[in-house]
Design a protein around this motif. Structure first.
Motif, short mmCIF file in Angstrom:
data_model
loop_
_atom_site.label_atom_id
_atom_site.label_comp_id
_atom_site.label_asym_id
_atom_site.label_seq_id
_atom_site.Cartn_x
_atom_site.Cartn_y
_atom_site.Cartn_z
N LYS A 103 51.25 45.92 -21.14
CA LYS A 103 51.85 44.74 -20.50
C LYS A 103 51.41 44.61 -19.06
N GLU A 104 51.25 45.75 -18.37
CA GLU A 104 50.84 45.70 -16.97
C GLU A 104 49.47 45.06 -16.81
N ILE A 105 48.50 45.44 -17.64
CA ILE A 105 47.17 44.84 -17.50
C ILE A 105 47.16 43.42 -18.07
N TYR A 106 47.99 43.16 -19.08
CA TYR A 106 48.05 41.81 -19.66
C TYR A 106 48.51 40.80 -18.62
N TRP A 107 49.54 41.17 -17.83
CA TRP A 107 50.09 40.21 -16.87
C TRP A 107 49.07 39.85 -15.80
N TRP A 108 48.21 40.79 -15.40
CA TRP A 108 47.17 40.45 -14.41
C TRP A 108 46.22 39.39 -14.96
N GLU A 109 45.73 39.62 -16.18
CA GLU A 109 44.79 38.66 -16.76
C GLU A 109 45.46 37.32 -17.06
N TRP A 110 46.71 37.37 -17.54
CA TRP A 110 47.43 36.13 -17.82
C TRP A 110 47.63 35.32 -16.52
N SER A 111 47.97 36.01 -15.45
CA SER A 111 48.17 35.34 -14.16
C SER A 111 46.87 34.70 -13.68
N HIS A 112 45.76 35.40 -13.88
CA HIS A 112 44.46 34.86 -13.48
C HIS A 112 44.15 33.57 -14.26
N ARG A 113 44.38 33.62 -15.56
CA ARG A 113 44.12 32.43 -16.37
C ARG A 113 45.11 31.31 -16.06
N GLN A 114 46.34 31.68 -15.77
CA GLN A 114 47.34 30.66 -15.45
C GLN A 114 46.99 29.94 -14.15
N LEU A 115 46.46 30.68 -13.19
CA LEU A 115 46.00 30.03 -11.96
C LEU A 115 44.89 29.04 -12.26
N GLY A 116 44.01 29.40 -13.18
CA GLY A 116 42.95 28.47 -13.58
C GLY A 116 43.52 27.20 -14.17
N ARG A 117 44.53 27.33 -15.01
CA ARG A 117 45.17 26.13 -15.58
C ARG A 117 45.84 25.31 -14.49
N SER A 118 46.46 25.98 -13.54
CA SER A 118 47.13 25.26 -12.44
C SER A 118 46.12 24.49 -11.61
N ILE A 119 44.98 25.11 -11.36
CA ILE A 119 43.94 24.42 -10.60
C ILE A 119 43.49 23.18 -11.34
N GLY A 120 43.26 23.30 -12.64
CA GLY A 120 42.84 22.16 -13.44
C GLY A 120 43.86 21.04 -13.41
N LEU A 121 45.14 21.41 -13.48
CA LEU A 121 46.20 20.41 -13.49
C LEU A 121 46.32 19.71 -12.14
N VAL A 122 46.36 20.48 -11.06
CA VAL A 122 46.49 19.90 -9.72
C VAL A 122 45.27 19.03 -9.39
N PHE A 123 44.10 19.53 -9.75
CA PHE A 123 42.88 18.75 -9.47
C PHE A 123 42.86 17.47 -10.31
N GLY A 124 43.12 17.61 -11.61
CA GLY A 124 43.03 16.47 -12.51
C GLY A 124 44.01 15.36 -12.16
N LEU A 125 45.27 15.72 -11.93
CA LEU A 125 46.27 14.71 -11.59
C LEU A 125 45.94 14.04 -10.26
N GLY A 126 45.54 14.84 -9.28
CA GLY A 126 45.20 14.27 -7.97
C GLY A 126 43.99 13.36 -8.06
N PHE A 127 42.98 13.77 -8.81
CA PHE A 127 41.77 12.96 -8.91
C PHE A 127 42.07 11.60 -9.53
N VAL A 128 42.82 11.60 -10.62
CA VAL A 128 43.16 10.33 -11.26
C VAL A 128 43.99 9.44 -10.34
N ALA A 129 44.97 10.05 -9.67
CA ALA A 129 45.84 9.27 -8.78
C ALA A 129 45.06 8.66 -7.62
N PHE A 130 44.20 9.43 -6.99
CA PHE A 130 43.45 8.92 -5.84
C PHE A 130 42.35 7.95 -6.28
#
Length: 360
Positions: A103-130
């Motif tokens: 679980k300890e190593i899983y959470w590191w990798e999951w957090s890394h991938r989750q940040l990637g999803r967050s970047i995609g979401l923040v970028f995508g929503l902002g790009f469409v809006a602007f």
């Protein structure tokens, strides 16, 4: 005040309104781009932690959407753990680890991938809006869209990197693919801060051709050094030759050791001595170039923003070099390894801003 004077003031205010709206729009776009850049910075640091803790292969599947949810029950955790037990890293490195350790190593990798999803979401929503509001248009829209495409490609590169570590006999990802993943993230980060820093500037800085050439060379060399750092990480070269300034008793190791493998070019990726030596040499070059740039800026434009930025880059470069030496001497403990990676992004970010503003 006469009616005509009031009318003239009203017309002037109405004419100025679009310019004021444009300034506000550019400020909003700038904040958005810097926010995305901050998320990319965080992702690079978490990616470093994922690598240093050996966590990058703990999630053996690529599920961009459904993978956003981690295991929620003990049964689900056991399913993920069983998948991990099928890969070579478990058999050759972590055999016998407990579910809690997994679980300890899983959470590191999951957090890394989750940040990637967050970047995609923040970028995508902002790009469409602007884009819909008209704040993004023309060349700016195309440039930002290009960074978005590169971000999407980065997700695929990340999975290709992970998949390289799942192959028979592999216990870690391929160094070249790790280098490509880190370099692409660095290009995205540099692009975001460069575009954001150039928005909304009312006056162009007076710069000389020499200053612009220094800025371009500095940005390019920092990117090369980060790429070499990715090879050092992938080959685990920081865990060998932990002395400075000598390597294995030499300032410049013998060619027979640097080019031990055949064909010769494989040494640039797989020979820990060669990989680390290249990283050291380019580090010296980065510091020398940063100091030369600061000196040249002080001579040609003393007291200017250009001079202050060049001096800041020199200071960051010296601090990063010192941190790199300390990290090597201490055999890359997690805090120092992460600090070294974070400082690399700071040097890159400052170099990207400097490069952009010398052309604003």
């Amino acid at each position: 005040m006469t009616y005509s004077a009031v009318d003239q003031d009203f017309e002037a205010a109405r004419a100025a309104a679009p310019a004021a709206r444009n300034v506000r729009a550019m400020r909003a776009v700038r904040i958005w781009l810097f926010t995305v850049a901050a998320l990319v910075f965080a992702m690079v640091v978490v990616g470093g932690a994922t690598r240093l803790t050996g966590s990058g292969l703990s999630i053996t599947e690529w599920k961009p959407v459904t993978g956003a949810l981690p295991p929620l029950t003990e049964q689900a955790w056991n399913v993920e753990f069983d998948k991990y037990k099928q890969i070579p890293q478990y058999e050759l490195v972590n055999k016998g680890m407990t579910l809690g350790e997994f679980k300890e190593i899983y959470w590191w990798e999951w957090s890394h991938r989750q940040l990637g999803r967050s970047i995609g979401l923040v970028f995508g929503l902002g790009f469409v809006a602007f884009l819909l509001s008209g704040a993004l248009r023309g060349r700016l829209a195309l440039t930002v869209a290009g960074l978005g495409v590169l971000g999407g490609l980065q997700g695929a590169i990340g999975w290709i990197m992970v998949a390289s570590g799942l192959k028979p006999g592999m216990t870690a990802v391929a160094p070249v693919k790790l280098m490509l993943h880190l370099t692409t993230a660095s290009l995205i980060f540099a692009g975001l801060v460069a575009v954001a820093s150039g928005l909304g500037r009312r006056e162009r800085e007076a710069t000389t051709p020499g200053v612009r050439r220094f800025a371009s060379a500095m940005l390019a060399l920092v990117l090369v050094q980060i790429a070499l750092g990715g090879l050092v990480a992938g080959a685990k070269a920081g865990l060998t030759f932990n002395t400075w300034p000598l390597m294995d008793g030499h300032f410049v190791p013998p060619l027979s050791a640097l080019f031990l493998q055949a064909p010769w070019f494989e040494n640039l990726v797989d020979n820990p001595m060669t990989v680390q030596f290249n990283h050291r040499v380019v580090a010296y070059a980065v510091v020398a170039l940063a100091l030369a740039q600061a000196w040249a800026a002080r001579r040609s434009q003393p007291g200017s923003p250009v001079c202050r930025r060049a001096s800041a880059i020199a200071g960051l470069g010296l601090a990063q070099a010192g941190l790199g030496v300390l990290t090597l001497l201490e055999m890359v403990p997690l805090p120092l390894g992460l600090a070294h990676q974070a400082f690399a992004m700071l040097v890159l970010g400052m170099s990207a801003v400097h490069w952009r503003l010398t052309r604003a």
